[in-house]
Design an enzyme around this catalytic site. Structure first.
Site, PDB file in Angstrom:
ATOM      1  N   LYS A  43       0.825  -1.495   0.074  1.00  0.00           N
ATOM      2  CA  LYS A  43      -0.016   0.089  -0.134  1.00  0.00           C
ATOM      3  C   LYS A  43       0.794   1.148  -0.102  1.00  0.00           C
ATOM      4  O   LYS A  43       1.873   1.315   0.633  1.00  0.00           O
ATOM      5  CB  LYS A  43      -0.832   0.102   1.190  1.00  0.00           C
ATOM      6  CG  LYS A  43      -1.764   1.314   1.645  1.00  0.00           C
ATOM      7  CD  LYS A  43      -2.658   1.490   0.252  1.00  0.00           C
ATOM      8  CE  LYS A  43      -3.434   2.967   0.643  1.00  0.00           C
ATOM      9  NZ  LYS A  43      -4.264   3.272  -0.409  1.00  0.00           N
ATOM     10  N   SER A  44       0.498   2.247  -0.771  1.00  0.00           N
ATOM     11  CA  SER A  44       1.250   3.625  -0.814  1.00  0.00           C
ATOM     12  C   SER A  44       1.503   4.174   0.358  1.00  0.00           C
ATOM     13  O   SER A  44       0.734   4.428   1.256  1.00  0.00           O
ATOM     14  CB  SER A  44       0.533   4.577  -1.857  1.00  0.00           C
ATOM     15  OG  SER A  44       0.974   4.095  -3.139  1.00  0.00           O
ATOM     16  N   SER A  68     -12.486   6.524  -2.761  1.00  0.00           N
ATOM     17  CA  SER A  68     -11.765   7.773  -2.373  1.00  0.00           C
ATOM     18  C   SER A  68     -10.975   7.639  -1.144  1.00  0.00           C
ATOM     19  O   SER A  68     -11.808   8.016   0.005  1.00  0.00           O
ATOM     20  CB  SER A  68     -12.428   9.055  -2.349  1.00  0.00           C
ATOM     21  OG  SER A  68     -11.856  10.273  -2.063  1.00  0.00           O
ATOM     22  N   MET A  69     -10.097   6.553  -0.884  1.00  0.00           N
ATOM     23  CA  MET A  69      -9.655   6.105   0.139  1.00  0.00           C
ATOM     24  C   MET A  69      -9.008   7.175   1.231  1.00  0.00           C
ATOM     25  O   MET A  69      -8.996   7.357   2.169  1.00  0.00           O
ATOM     26  CB  MET A  69      -8.590   4.999   0.031  1.00  0.00           C
ATOM     27  CG  MET A  69      -9.189   3.718  -0.605  1.00  0.00           C
ATOM     28  SD  MET A  69     -10.541   3.196   0.098  1.00  0.00           S
ATOM     29  CE  MET A  69      -9.857   2.160   1.409  1.00  0.00           C
ATOM     30  N   LEU A  71      -5.352   7.673   1.134  1.00  0.00           N
ATOM     31  CA  LEU A  71      -4.160   7.084   1.741  1.00  0.00           C
ATOM     32  C   LEU A  71      -4.031   6.669   2.962  1.00  0.00           C
ATOM     33  O   LEU A  71      -3.242   7.025   3.942  1.00  0.00           O
ATOM     34  CB  LEU A  71      -3.108   8.464   1.355  1.00  0.00           C
ATOM     35  CG  LEU A  71      -2.194   8.372  -0.036  1.00  0.00           C
ATOM     36  CD1 LEU A  71      -1.487   9.660  -0.053  1.00  0.00           C
ATOM     37  CD2 LEU A  71      -1.590   7.115  -0.230  1.00  0.00           C
ATOM     38  N   CYS A 129      -1.810   9.776  -7.176  1.00  0.00           N
ATOM     39  CA  CYS A 129      -3.121   9.311  -6.072  1.00  0.00           C
ATOM     40  C   CYS A 129      -4.306  10.759  -6.099  1.00  0.00           C
ATOM     41  O   CYS A 129      -3.857  11.863  -6.480  1.00  0.00           O
ATOM     42  CB  CYS A 129      -2.589   9.330  -4.795  1.00  0.00           C
ATOM     43  SG  CYS A 129      -3.895   9.645  -3.522  1.00  0.00           S
ATOM     44  N   LYS A 163       4.359   5.490 -11.052  1.00  0.00           N
ATOM     45  CA  LYS A 163       2.946   5.154 -10.954  1.00  0.00           C
ATOM     46  C   LYS A 163       2.364   6.362 -11.386  1.00  0.00           C
ATOM     47  O   LYS A 163       2.426   7.377 -10.892  1.00  0.00           O
ATOM     48  CB  LYS A 163       2.235   4.408  -9.885  1.00  0.00           C
ATOM     49  CG  LYS A 163       0.910   4.176  -9.874  1.00  0.00           C
ATOM     50  CD  LYS A 163       0.619   2.788 -10.634  1.00  0.00           C
ATOM     51  CE  LYS A 163      -0.663   2.478 -10.358  1.00  0.00           C
ATOM     52  NZ  LYS A 163      -1.164   1.642  -9.220  1.00  0.00           N
ATOM     53  N   ILE A 191      -2.014   2.070 -15.801  1.00  0.00           N
ATOM     54  CA  ILE A 191      -2.435   3.412 -15.323  1.00  0.00           C
ATOM     55  C   ILE A 191      -2.872   3.151 -13.792  1.00  0.00           C
ATOM     56  O   ILE A 191      -3.111   2.059 -13.257  1.00  0.00           O
ATOM     57  CB  ILE A 191      -3.650   3.798 -15.941  1.00  0.00           C
ATOM     58  CG1 ILE A 191      -4.952   2.877 -15.980  1.00  0.00           C
ATOM     59  CG2 ILE A 191      -3.273   4.184 -17.464  1.00  0.00           C
ATOM     60  CD1 ILE A 191      -6.111   3.272 -16.452  1.00  0.00           C
ATOM     61  N   ASN A 192      -2.912   4.170 -12.924  1.00  0.00           N
ATOM     62  CA  ASN A 192      -3.685   4.273 -11.879  1.00  0.00           C
ATOM     63  C   ASN A 192      -5.286   4.565 -12.081  1.00  0.00           C
ATOM     64  O   ASN A 192      -5.406   4.531 -13.373  1.00  0.00           O
ATOM     65  CB  ASN A 192      -3.117   5.688 -10.889  1.00  0.00           C
ATOM     66  CG  ASN A 192      -3.175   5.406  -9.459  1.00  0.00           C
ATOM     67  OD1 ASN A 192      -4.511   4.979  -9.118  1.00  0.00           O
ATOM     68  ND2 ASN A 192      -2.427   5.813  -8.742  1.00  0.00           N
ATOM     69  N   GLY A 248      -4.739  -2.134 -15.031  1.00  0.00           N
ATOM     70  CA  GLY A 248      -5.972  -1.316 -15.325  1.00  0.00           C
ATOM     71  C   GLY A 248      -6.997  -2.458 -16.083  1.00  0.00           C
ATOM     72  O   GLY A 248      -6.509  -2.766 -17.436  1.00  0.00           O
TER      73      GLY A 248
END
Ligand code: DHB
Length: 310
Positions: A43-44, A68-69, A71, A129, A163, A191-192, A248
């Site tokens: 996880k970032s 829309s976590m 981070l 992000c 990324k 892609i993100n 993706g």
């Protein structure tokens, strides 16, 4: 064989998780280590632990997701400890440590710490992000991309990739590739999620996630054509030393095959991994093997990047 190699490191399988999905804690990462994935990405991380955005912050769509976590993560030390510990146990394996500072200073501080550590795997520097209120995606500001890479490569000597967010204009592919080609990057991951989309529930007349008035990043089946365009668009423009990680819209072995045809050396799966867990990698591996067998391919280099055009 489904094996691949990036930057001189070999991976027994060309499939892995995408950052963010089922990789936030040690239990998740242990499950990935035990799976048939060729590697994992964490996880970032930000320098300090973060709780992320208020819930609901992720919503299931038909074959997709919006999130829309914000981070949520356990902080860099937690992930750096994990990957170094794993490196001691499995010295031949290469894995990916994702970092996503919300400022240039945070990214530089984290990369200094990683440079000075024992870690010898890949860092995936997340420039895309879309979900931290007030913090634009760096990947959409080409001057800032150039600035961060210029400053990072003043001191960082370990294998590094970025990324990226999806691009939607061929001139933007030209512009981002011209910048990336100036640096000794090991890989580019594209892609993100397609950021800041809006999903509406007509029954309740409401948005489906709480943060940012309902705006969030889309993953899953609907992003595949955009992902393939970005994999192909960058594969045609980046210098050969920069490998492409394709992410993706992967739900099945055909999707993996298409990403590789477009130029991906490794593929990552986010949304669908969230739905299926680690058994996903067994299914996708069998499905890709079946396609390769039907076509007479025995390794991925025989078709990687060889998409035909009219
Ligand atoms: C988050 C989402 C992303 O797409 C990303 O690259 C990093 C973090 C998040 O909302 O946590």
């Amino acid at each position: 064989s489904l094996a691949t190699s990036i930057g001189g490191r070999t991976f027994g399988n060309c499939m892995m998780n995408a950052a963010g999905i089922r990789c936030q804690n040690k239990k998740d990462l242990d499950a990935l280590v035990a799976s048939s994935a060729g590697a994992y990405v964490t996880k970032s991380a930000t320098p300090q632990k973060r709780a992320g955005n208020p819930s609901p912050r992720m919503h299931t769509l038909n074959k997709g997701s919006i999130n829309s976590m914000g981070l949520p993560n356990n902080g860099l030390d937690y992930y750096l400890d994990y990957v170094i510990d794993d490196q001691h146990k499995r010295p031949k394996a290469t894995n990916f440590l994702s970092v996503a500072g919300t400022s240039l200073a945070d990214n530089l501080a984290m990369l200094h710490q990683i440079q000075e550590s024992e870690f010898n795997g890949f860092v995936e520097l997340n420039l895309s992000c879309p979900n931290v209120p007030g913090k634009p995606q760096v990947g959409y500001d080409f001057d800032r991309v150039n600035d961060v890479l210029d400053q990072v490569f003043q001191f960082y000597t370990k294998p590094l990739g970025v990324k990226l967010p999806p691009y939607f204009d061929l001139v933007h592919f030209d512009q981002i590739a011209a910048i990336l080609n100036q640096y000794p990057l090991t890989f580019v991951n594209t892609i993100n999620s397609i950021g800041n989309a809006l999903v509406v529930d007509p029954r309740s007349e409401q948005v489906v996630i709480r943060p940012k008035g309902g705006f969030g990043g889309i993953g899953g089946a609907s992003v595949k054509p955009t992902a393939l365009a970005n994999v192909r668009g960058l594969a045609l423009r980046l210098k050969p030393a920069i490998a492409i990680v394709g992410t993706g819209g992967i739900l099945n072995g055909v999707d993996v095959f298409e990403h590789i045809l477009c130029g991906a050396s490794m593929v990552q799966i986010g949304t669908q991994f969230g739905y299926e867990g680690t058994k996903l990698f067994d299914r996708l591996s069998q499905e890709l093997k079946d396609i390769m067998n039907q076509k007479g391919y025995t390794n991925i280099e025989q078709f990687r990047g060889k998409l035909k055009t009219f």
